[in-house]
Write a protein that holds these residues in place. Sequence first.
Motif, PDB file in Angstrom:
ATOM      1  N   SER B  85      16.959  10.237  63.393  1.00 21.05           N
ATOM      2  CA  SER B  85      16.279  10.297  62.095  1.00 21.05           C
ATOM      3  C   SER B  85      16.215  11.721  61.538  1.00 21.05           C
ATOM      4  O   SER B  85      16.082  11.900  60.330  1.00 21.05           O
ATOM      5  CB  SER B  85      14.872   9.693  62.192  1.00 21.05           C
ATOM      6  OG  SER B  85      14.204  10.207  63.312  1.00 21.05           O
ATOM      7  N   ASP B  87      18.651  14.040  61.391  1.00 19.34           N
ATOM      8  CA  ASP B  87      19.821  14.321  60.553  1.00 19.34           C
ATOM      9  C   ASP B  87      19.836  13.437  59.304  1.00 19.34           C
ATOM     10  O   ASP B  87      20.283  13.847  58.243  1.00 19.34           O
ATOM     11  CB  ASP B  87      21.113  14.140  61.357  1.00 19.34           C
ATOM     12  CG  ASP B  87      22.303  14.754  60.643  1.00 19.34           C
ATOM     13  OD1 ASP B  87      22.158  15.878  60.116  1.00 19.34           O
ATOM     14  OD2 ASP B  87      23.365  14.110  60.577  1.00 19.34           O
ATOM     15  N   LEU B  89      17.154  12.452  57.662  1.00 23.91           N
ATOM     16  CA  LEU B  89      16.161  12.948  56.698  1.00 23.91           C
ATOM     17  C   LEU B  89      16.592  14.255  56.042  1.00 23.91           C
ATOM     18  O   LEU B  89      16.359  14.458  54.848  1.00 23.91           O
ATOM     19  CB  LEU B  89      14.796  13.111  57.380  1.00 23.91           C
ATOM     20  CG  LEU B  89      14.101  11.772  57.700  1.00 23.91           C
ATOM     21  CD1 LEU B  89      12.934  11.982  58.656  1.00 23.91           C
ATOM     22  CD2 LEU B  89      13.630  11.080  56.421  1.00 23.91           C
ATOM     23  N   ILE B  90      17.226  15.136  56.813  1.00 25.71           N
ATOM     24  CA  ILE B  90      17.616  16.404  56.171  1.00 25.71           C
ATOM     25  C   ILE B  90      18.763  16.194  55.190  1.00 25.71           C
ATOM     26  O   ILE B  90      19.054  17.066  54.376  1.00 25.71           O
ATOM     27  CB  ILE B  90      17.977  17.535  57.171  1.00 25.71           C
ATOM     28  CG1 ILE B  90      19.255  17.229  57.925  1.00 25.71           C
ATOM     29  CG2 ILE B  90      16.821  17.838  58.110  1.00 25.71           C
ATOM     30  CD1 ILE B  90      19.802  18.438  58.684  1.00 25.71           C
ATOM     31  N   GLN B  91      19.403  15.018  55.255  1.00 28.96           N
ATOM     32  CA  GLN B  91      20.457  14.747  54.275  1.00 28.96           C
ATOM     33  C   GLN B  91      19.948  14.052  53.030  1.00 28.96           C
ATOM     34  O   GLN B  91      20.748  13.717  52.139  1.00 28.96           O
ATOM     35  CB  GLN B  91      21.574  13.937  54.923  1.00 28.96           C
ATOM     36  CG  GLN B  91      22.409  14.795  55.850  1.00 28.96           C
ATOM     37  CD  GLN B  91      23.715  14.133  56.211  1.00 28.96           C
ATOM     38  OE1 GLN B  91      24.646  14.092  55.416  1.00 28.96           O
ATOM     39  NE2 GLN B  91      23.783  13.589  57.407  1.00 28.96           N
ATOM     40  N   ARG B  92      18.650  13.797  52.947  1.00 31.91           N
ATOM     41  CA  ARG B  92      18.096  13.340  51.666  1.00 31.91           C
ATOM     42  C   ARG B  92      18.470  14.392  50.624  1.00 31.91           C
ATOM     43  O   ARG B  92      18.175  15.576  50.796  1.00 31.91           O
ATOM     44  CB  ARG B  92      16.561  13.259  51.735  1.00 31.91           C
ATOM     45  CG  ARG B  92      16.015  12.203  52.656  1.00 31.91           C
ATOM     46  CD  ARG B  92      15.820  10.863  52.033  1.00 31.91           C
ATOM     47  NE  ARG B  92      15.197  10.859  50.722  1.00 31.91           N
ATOM     48  CZ  ARG B  92      14.931   9.734  50.053  1.00 31.91           C
ATOM     49  NH1 ARG B  92      15.205   8.564  50.590  1.00 31.91           N
ATOM     50  NH2 ARG B  92      14.389   9.782  48.848  1.00 31.91           N
ATOM     51  N   GLY B  93      19.083  13.950  49.539  1.00 33.46           N
ATOM     52  CA  GLY B  93      19.537  14.901  48.527  1.00 33.46           C
ATOM     53  C   GLY B  93      18.423  15.780  48.002  1.00 33.46           C
ATOM     54  O   GLY B  93      18.633  16.932  47.636  1.00 33.46           O
ATOM     55  N   GLU B  94      17.205  15.242  47.989  1.00 33.57           N
ATOM     56  CA  GLU B  94      16.086  16.020  47.424  1.00 33.57           C
ATOM     57  C   GLU B  94      15.737  17.219  48.296  1.00 33.57           C
ATOM     58  O   GLU B  94      15.143  18.184  47.810  1.00 33.57           O
ATOM     59  CB  GLU B  94      14.842  15.137  47.270  1.00 33.57           C
ATOM     60  CG  GLU B  94      15.042  13.911  46.384  1.00 33.57           C
ATOM     61  CD  GLU B  94      15.436  12.683  47.194  1.00 33.57           C
ATOM     62  OE1 GLU B  94      16.160  12.828  48.205  1.00 33.57           O
ATOM     63  OE2 GLU B  94      15.032  11.577  46.815  1.00 33.57           O
ATOM     64  N   PHE B  95      16.074  17.147  49.574  1.00 33.36           N
ATOM     65  CA  PHE B  95      15.910  18.327  50.435  1.00 33.36           C
ATOM     66  C   PHE B  95      17.201  19.155  50.445  1.00 33.36           C
ATOM     67  O   PHE B  95      17.185  20.368  50.286  1.00 33.36           O
ATOM     68  CB  PHE B  95      15.600  17.918  51.885  1.00 33.36           C
ATOM     69  CG  PHE B  95      14.208  17.412  52.113  1.00 33.36           C
ATOM     70  CD1 PHE B  95      13.097  18.143  51.703  1.00 33.36           C
ATOM     71  CD2 PHE B  95      13.989  16.203  52.767  1.00 33.36           C
ATOM     72  CE1 PHE B  95      11.801  17.679  51.938  1.00 33.36           C
ATOM     73  CE2 PHE B  95      12.701  15.730  53.002  1.00 33.36           C
ATOM     74  CZ  PHE B  95      11.609  16.462  52.591  1.00 33.36           C
ATOM     75  N   LEU B  96      18.311  18.441  50.670  1.00 34.72           N
ATOM     76  CA  LEU B  96      19.600  19.119  50.876  1.00 34.72           C
ATOM     77  C   LEU B  96      20.032  19.908  49.649  1.00 34.72           C
ATOM     78  O   LEU B  96      20.548  21.020  49.762  1.00 34.72           O
ATOM     79  CB  LEU B  96      20.679  18.065  51.210  1.00 34.72           C
ATOM     80  CG  LEU B  96      22.051  18.600  51.569  1.00 34.72           C
ATOM     81  CD1 LEU B  96      22.043  19.154  52.985  1.00 34.72           C
ATOM     82  CD2 LEU B  96      23.121  17.506  51.452  1.00 34.72           C
ATOM     83  N   THR B  97      19.819  19.350  48.461  1.00 31.77           N
ATOM     84  CA  THR B  97      20.387  19.975  47.256  1.00 31.77           C
ATOM     85  C   THR B  97      19.318  20.602  46.352  1.00 31.77           C
ATOM     86  O   THR B  97      19.526  20.742  45.155  1.00 31.77           O
ATOM     87  CB  THR B  97      21.281  18.990  46.468  1.00 31.77           C
ATOM     88  OG1 THR B  97      20.457  18.040  45.785  1.00 31.77           O
ATOM     89  CG2 THR B  97      22.236  18.245  47.380  1.00 31.77           C
ATOM     90  N   ALA B  98      18.185  20.948  46.928  1.00 31.56           N
ATOM     91  CA  ALA B  98      17.202  21.760  46.199  1.00 31.56           C
ATOM     92  C   ALA B  98      17.390  23.210  46.638  1.00 31.56           C
ATOM     93  O   ALA B  98      18.205  23.502  47.510  1.00 31.56           O
ATOM     94  CB  ALA B  98      15.794  21.291  46.520  1.00 31.56           C
ATOM     95  N   LEU B 335      16.703  24.542  55.395  1.00 30.59           N
ATOM     96  CA  LEU B 335      17.027  23.203  55.891  1.00 30.59           C
ATOM     97  C   LEU B 335      16.941  23.126  57.416  1.00 30.59           C
ATOM     98  O   LEU B 335      16.591  22.084  57.962  1.00 30.59           O
ATOM     99  CB  LEU B 335      18.432  22.790  55.422  1.00 30.59           C
ATOM    100  CG  LEU B 335      18.650  21.280  55.406  1.00 30.59           C
ATOM    101  CD1 LEU B 335      17.870  20.606  54.289  1.00 30.59           C
ATOM    102  CD2 LEU B 335      20.126  20.939  55.299  1.00 30.59           C
ATOM    103  N   CYS B 336      17.229  24.215  58.085  1.00 28.67           N
ATOM    104  CA  CYS B 336      17.079  24.238  59.548  1.00 28.67           C
ATOM    105  C   CYS B 336      15.594  24.220  59.912  1.00 28.67           C
ATOM    106  O   CYS B 336      15.208  23.620  60.926  1.00 28.67           O
ATOM    107  CB  CYS B 336      17.747  25.470  60.148  1.00 28.67           C
ATOM    108  SG  CYS B 336      19.510  25.572  59.822  1.00 28.67           S
ATOM    109  N   ILE B 342      10.817  18.408  61.500  1.00 31.97           N
ATOM    110  CA  ILE B 342      10.896  16.949  61.692  1.00 31.97           C
ATOM    111  C   ILE B 342      10.978  16.628  63.184  1.00 31.97           C
ATOM    112  O   ILE B 342      10.279  15.744  63.686  1.00 31.97           O
ATOM    113  CB  ILE B 342      12.107  16.348  60.951  1.00 31.97           C
ATOM    114  CG1 ILE B 342      11.991  16.567  59.439  1.00 31.97           C
ATOM    115  CG2 ILE B 342      12.226  14.852  61.261  1.00 31.97           C
ATOM    116  CD1 ILE B 342      13.244  16.165  58.657  1.00 31.97           C
TER     117      ILE B 342
END
Lengths: 526, 452
Positions: B85, B87, B89-98, B335-336, B342
Amino acid sequence: MSMNNQGRPTRPAEDTGAASAMATSTGNRALMLEEALIFEIGDSNRTGVDLPEAPRAASRLGGLERKSAIGLPGLSEQETVRHYTRLSRQNYAIDLGLFPLGSCTMKHNPRLNEKMARLPGFADIHPLQPIHTVQGALAVIDELGDWLVKLTGMAGVAMSPKAGAHGELCGILAIRSALEARGDKRSVILVPESAHGTNPATAAFVGYQVEDIPAKPDGRVDVDALKARLGPDVAGVMITNPNTCGLFERDLKIISDAVHEAGGFVYCDGANFNAVVGKVRPGDLGVDAMHINLHKTFSTPHGGGGPGSGPVVFSEALAPFAPLPFVERTEDGKLALIEEESMEDHHASSFGRMVAFHGQMGMFTRALTYILSHGADGLLQVAEDAVLNANYVLRSLEDVLDAPFAAAGPCMHEALFSDNGLAEGFSTLDIAKGLIDEGFHPMTVYFPLVVHGAMLVEPTETESKAALDQFIGALRSVALRAKQGDPSLHSAPHFAPRRRLDETLAARKPVLVWTEPVVEQAEAAE
Amino acid sequence: MRYLPLNTQDRSAMLASMGAASIEDLFVDIPEEARLSGPIHGLPMHAPEMAVERHMKALASQNLVAGDVPFFMGAGAYRHHVPASVDHLIQRGEFLTAYTPYQPEIAQGTLQMLFEFQTQVARILGCDVANASMYDGSTACWEAISMARRITKRATALLSSGLHPHYVGVAKTMARFTGDALVHQAPSLTAETDIAGLIGQIDKNTSCVVVQYPDILGRVEDLSALAHAAQAAGALLIAVVTEPVALGALRSPGEMGADIVVGEGQSLGVGLQFGGPYVGLFGCKQKYVRQMPGRLCGETVDAEGKRGFVLTLSTREQHIRREKATSNICTNSGLCALAFSIHMTLLGEKGLRGLAQVNHAMAVTAAERLEKVPGVTLLNESFFNEFTLVLPKDARSIVRALADRKILGGVSLGRLYPDEAELANGLVVAVTETATVEDIEAFATNLEELLA
Ligand SMILES: Cc1ncc(COP(=O)(O)O)c(C=O)c1O
């Protein structure tokens, strides 16, 4: 990018709007869900993982066993997924819409890059594995480095810097090493006022005195003033090109020649390379060192604040001083890693190591994937479309917003506006917050410092014309409201998960970690 | 070109709308003689997804994957199981691309996560406060040394011989340019650390003592006496933790009196990735918060009185302070940090302690087995999940030979300290929950064969 605090209101105004009047019992608003902190919903006896059985073994912790509680709440897997999913929905992101944050190049992040970075052959290898077991990883570094060198027309590349600012540090250390190697003690670095804050901070961090280079009214470096300041105490200049006003420094070659003649070096901040990739090679303009933000030009995701990656390309003059480690192809076609051990033979003047291991490998695989997808032709198109989109924005809005440099010619990848002409008492911040209500992330505001109430709009090449038209429409309407003095702008945003936040309070009484709330006496007595 | 939404008609229409004859009109500021007329020669042209994927997979296949073999490497980067979970969650665009949360009203997701991260990190390190992350452990370590200089107005740092040699390398590079003096020597192959010696070296010029815990050879020792000695002389104790899982079993450096604790957070959530991106942890005592580098997230309220979070104390930072900033860091490891946070939330205190226990038990099991290999001795008396073996011959050749047999059997001290002949027989072995008893047996028997 950065957001300057000076001259910018940092406390919210009184709420004048009634938009948020209707309360719900939960505080939720349909799909917009409030979410408590893990410290409020989790507990230290709950966990979302099942661990393997531990073999029976005596403790060898040297009597240092942890005895006190740590205070780490746990959540089950389902609760964890829900917590972070709910949090994620309180963020704006490129995946949701146009994100015109000037100087940050918020372009689309292709998912192929993510997929490739997660191949076990890249994601699951240790940085100290024997070299013959990681030839593919070294090949990625080598191949990406080769692209960067060719795209910039430079002589060498350092791949290990961790972000743009770390790349600046790398470049400045190389300059200082080159000067020291010839016994030349110089103490001053010249930096234009419009430069990003990391430039002066970097130069000062390694002991250089920072002096301003003045700009001309057209937003570019004043070459005559710069030339007049050059001398035996000037180690180099740091110039951003295209600069932070979104303009190409036409005279960079003339500047470089003058700096070289005076015995100094030219550092170029390449944060804005996206505008010119494939159009011009900084090496042809006399640049000695330039960092490239892979998280900008080459689409590695910004991740809510990183990780980035900031490789630095070098001229012939500086390449020998590049940091360890780096990858070199040997005669038998194998790739070798040059570290402290082999440095004597191969790279005796390297200034040393600036990071553990090899830099941001996970970003290299993404950037290489992106570069191979675009190819040389695609990258050229990237620059052209980025510049086209920015000029389209500039020309579509210059009638409502003051664009200080627009009359003189086109911009590069970003359009710069000022707060000149807004109604009395209305500011750039009001426009930014108004844009939030319209469903857009604001542009960079109050940067660069050389323009009053700056608004720096960088649409990037990955926006369609339709998306640009929508954004232009929204910004136009907000700008008109700010010019007409619409008071509801002062209390914007009205529809975001939070209204304006009190930054003054946050700084005056910093609460940086969660602490158990103290139960009030009166409450406790009840 | 699948990432470019404009087509030829759009481009023409847009150019026409601004009265430009061609795209070249927009590039007139680039001097004609430097402007390129077409794609740069000698570079490949654009390629479909499939072709790129084929190329990248071919490169990936040339690497020996840690998860495919018995794996015992550490020395600053550790292989742990990361729950699926994380990897996702960190690929949710709202986290990844903010990006950095400059507009807090529409970045509460990132900001709340950072506030939670800071609290988790502060608690595990035993500090009052922690920041929103640094690039990695090695750069965090240098930032701590330079922070100690600002606080104490002294410029001599004592580096323990047990500090990771790459961290020492980074500090040496920087110190050469900043004028800081560093006192350091390579470790010796003894069961005790050099803490007693460090105490004797502290004097009125010492800005800080930097000590790794557990150290590069896996040794653990109480830091309290060192903290007292440093502070009595007006210096700071900086503790460096490269394996945060250890703090699920061991007393934290903060508890033992460290003033600043920095670390590498890669172990939790991030994965090996050939060395980066990783996540630097940075915590300290409350009284030093205004000298900290990097971003800080703080709690506040919005105009309606609701709790919310913002970036704060930014007058320390480059975008406000420019050449007077505490550091030049801007983009960090957001992101790390999210992945770390998480993973830590999934574990919770119970999970972290359990994970630490499994690691320690596996390591003890491995040490006891490997010690029985003829000619091999175990250096450590105490350790967490990493220890040092002394082999009867150069460990580098053994590591290579093991790799040829598809076993990644530790990090040789020869790789880490190429100039120290006395260390050449040392082998640093890390054992985490990802190793099995069969892996340990395979390692031991192959080592036996190679040494026979
Ligand atoms: C012009 C400019 N220079 C330097 C930087 C620093 O780069 P980074 O944030 O990757 O350290 C940035 C971006 O943040 C920038 O916009």
